[in-house]
Enzyme design. Structure first.
Site, PDB file in Angstrom:
ATOM      1  N   ASP A  11       0.869  -1.178   0.000  1.00  0.00           N
ATOM      2  CA  ASP A  11       0.000   0.000   0.000  1.00  0.00           C
ATOM      3  C   ASP A  11       0.908   1.231   0.000  1.00  0.00           C
ATOM      4  O   ASP A  11       1.662   1.452   0.946  1.00  0.00           O
ATOM      5  CB  ASP A  11      -0.895  -0.002   1.239  1.00  0.00           C
ATOM      6  CG  ASP A  11      -2.063   0.971   1.116  1.00  0.00           C
ATOM      7  OD1 ASP A  11      -2.085   1.735   0.136  1.00  0.00           O
ATOM      8  OD2 ASP A  11      -2.933   0.966   1.997  1.00  0.00           O
ATOM      9  N   ASP A 105      -2.687   2.315  -6.174  1.00  0.00           N
ATOM     10  CA  ASP A 105      -1.612   2.337  -5.173  1.00  0.00           C
ATOM     11  C   ASP A 105      -1.622   1.136  -4.234  1.00  0.00           C
ATOM     12  O   ASP A 105      -0.959   1.154  -3.198  1.00  0.00           O
ATOM     13  CB  ASP A 105      -1.715   3.612  -4.339  1.00  0.00           C
ATOM     14  CG  ASP A 105      -3.023   3.704  -3.564  1.00  0.00           C
ATOM     15  OD1 ASP A 105      -4.008   3.077  -4.001  1.00  0.00           O
ATOM     16  OD2 ASP A 105      -3.063   4.398  -2.537  1.00  0.00           O
ATOM     17  N   GLU A 106      -2.320   0.070  -4.613  1.00  0.00           N
ATOM     18  CA  GLU A 106      -2.484  -1.037  -3.673  1.00  0.00           C
ATOM     19  C   GLU A 106      -2.605  -2.342  -4.445  1.00  0.00           C
ATOM     20  O   GLU A 106      -3.296  -2.414  -5.461  1.00  0.00           O
ATOM     21  CB  GLU A 106      -3.744  -0.792  -2.836  1.00  0.00           C
ATOM     22  CG  GLU A 106      -3.989  -1.774  -1.737  1.00  0.00           C
ATOM     23  CD  GLU A 106      -5.271  -1.459  -0.979  1.00  0.00           C
ATOM     24  OE1 GLU A 106      -5.590  -2.213  -0.041  1.00  0.00           O
ATOM     25  OE2 GLU A 106      -5.963  -0.474  -1.336  1.00  0.00           O
TER      26      GLU A 106
END
Length: 463
Positions: A11, A105-106
């Site tokens: 993350d 983003d993860e």
């Protein structure tokens, strides 16, 4: 479940805000808020400096301004974020063929499937090396969780924030989960959390103590059974490498309700163009065009039309969306518009019926023109006088977006209004730069593509 912590969850830390700080030397170490800046704007991401004032994602921007009035408020630059995300996802795919992106983003990674790790020691080495590679390639930090399951790996990355790594050793999962709030478990949102709280259940340990039968009574068989297993640290969900997209859509929320029907039509046409551009970028096409309209009273209407075959033709999607709009009453005002395409395929098929209809319309128009007096007798009623061209629309300068000046070089928009735009001239690899103000119509100033965050990086694609 596996016996080694070889599922990794990455993350990125305050991703949008961190990317803006990396791009803008003058904002490093300062409060930065990224999101919608209008009256109905919502915070997308806040830097850790802004979070100290109580600002968080999904908060109305107006409230954030009251909590952190001196923060920098910027509109998102998704071209930059997608470019950085592609770099990060590329690093993950070097570790394993099983990478499951959850957002820009993860992502989850199955390290065992790629032979990258087989026990706690090798998993930790891979995780630390990944974090170093991300920082070296993007200038940003990411937090990593390592565990035997997806649920636990995600909990690990959350505990690792910011810029850390947490490995949950096999055999310690129940002890770790016991004191945590119920909301930490997948599938427990605000409504379920409130329902459990009213039953006196507030921690994961209390879920386990309640037992499966009680949870089934409270939540139903499927949800109760699954939640009980999660409370016992049992999570068999695999990392899925490909999430087949079922639709492609775009939408815009407007700061002020739109009442002008002509403008609504124009917005729908523009959204249709954006949607088909995304379709083509993904190499897909679709059969069903969907129109979404949120009206002044927050009522949301969805209309759809299924075509004869899949298409990625902007004209076909635009015309279908326009037809759908004709059946929607927008007289009270429109807050949001969206256009989507579903029923995706990997090939296109010309919509011959739409094409034929277009040809018929063109033929009818030509016939009608032939029956009337020649065009030389006078311009059409809506024609623009060529001697007096329409005034150009004032250029928009979104806060935080990249610009370039013919004399001063690259910079970014610090703010604009009353016919002026303020620019700070600096780059990701420069020292904090100077601020200058220009007219919004200055011919030497123009918007530009984002610059690379790290020297030597290929940079963001235009889009």
């Amino acid at each position: 479940m596996r016996s080694a912590p070889t599922i990794l969850h990455l993350d990125m830390d305050a991703f949008y805000a961190s990317a803006e700080q990396a791009a803008k030397p003058s904002l490093r170490g300062k409060a930065v808020v990224v999101g919608g800046l209008g009256p109905r704007g919502v915070v997308a991401t806040a830097s850790y400096e802004a979070r100290r004032f109580g600002v968080h994602s999904a908060m109305p921007t107006a409230q954030a301004r009251r909590l952190a009035p001196h923060a920098a408020y910027l509109t998102p630059r998704f071209t930059l974020y997608r470019d950085v995300s592609n770099q990060v996802m590329g690093l993950l795919r070097e570790l394993s063929p099983l990478v499951e992106p959850l957002s820009l983003d993860e992502a989850f990674v199955d390290l065992e499937a790629g032979g990258a790790a087989f026990d706690s020691g090798s998993a930790r080495v891979v995780g630390e090396r990944l974090r170093a590679d991300i920082r070296r390639g993007t200038g940003l930090s990411g937090s990593v969780g390592l565990a035997v399951s997806k649920m636990l790996a995600k909990i690990g990355s959350e505990r690792a924030k910011p810029d850390g790594l947490v490995l949950i050793e096999p055999g310690t999962e129940r002890e770790l989960l016991a004191p945590l709030p119920v909301r930490v478990l997948p599938g427990v949102g605000p409504a379920t959390g409130d329902h459990l709280r009213r039953a006196g259940i507030t921690t994961v340990d209390e879920i386990a103590e309640a037992g499966q039968d009680e949870l089934v009574r409270l939540l139903g068989r499927a949800h109760g059974t699954g939640l009980y297993a999660m409370a016992l640290a049992l999570d068999e969900r695999p990392v899925v490498s490909e999430r087949e997209g079922k639709s492609v859509s775009v939408e815009d929320t407007y700061d002020l309700d739109i009442h002008d029907r002509v403008r609504v039509r124009g917005e729908v046409a523009r959204l249709a163009e954006r949607c088909t551009r995304r379709l083509r970028e993904a190499g897909r096409s679709g059969r069903t065009v969907v129109l979404k309209v949120r009206r002044y009273d927050f009522s949301t209407l969805t209309r759809s039309e299924t075509l004869r075959g899949p298409t990625d033709d902007p004209a076909v999607v635009r015309e279908a969306a326009a037809r759908l709009l004709e059946g929607v009453d927008t007289t009270g005002g429109v807050r949001l518009l969206g256009v989507g395409v579903s029923g995706l395929a990997d090939y296109t098929q010309e919509d011959l019926f739409a094409q034929a209809a277009g040809e018929r319309a063109a033929a009818e128009a030509q016939a009608a023109a032939g029956a009337d007096e020649p065009a030389s007798q006078g311009p059409p009623a809506e024609a623009v006088d060529p001697v007096a061209p329409a005034a150009p629309e004032e250029r928009r300068w979104p806060a935080g977006h990249d610009v370039v000046h013919a004399v001063h070089g690259p910079g970014w928009v610090q703010g604009s209004g009353v016919g002026r735009v303020t620019v700070r001239f600096e780059t990701p690899t420069s020292a904090p730069g100077r601020v200058r103000t220009f007219r919004t119509d200055d011919p030497e100033l123009s918007l530009s593509a984002p610059l690379p965050l790290v020297e030597g990086d290929g940079g963001a694609d235009e889009g």
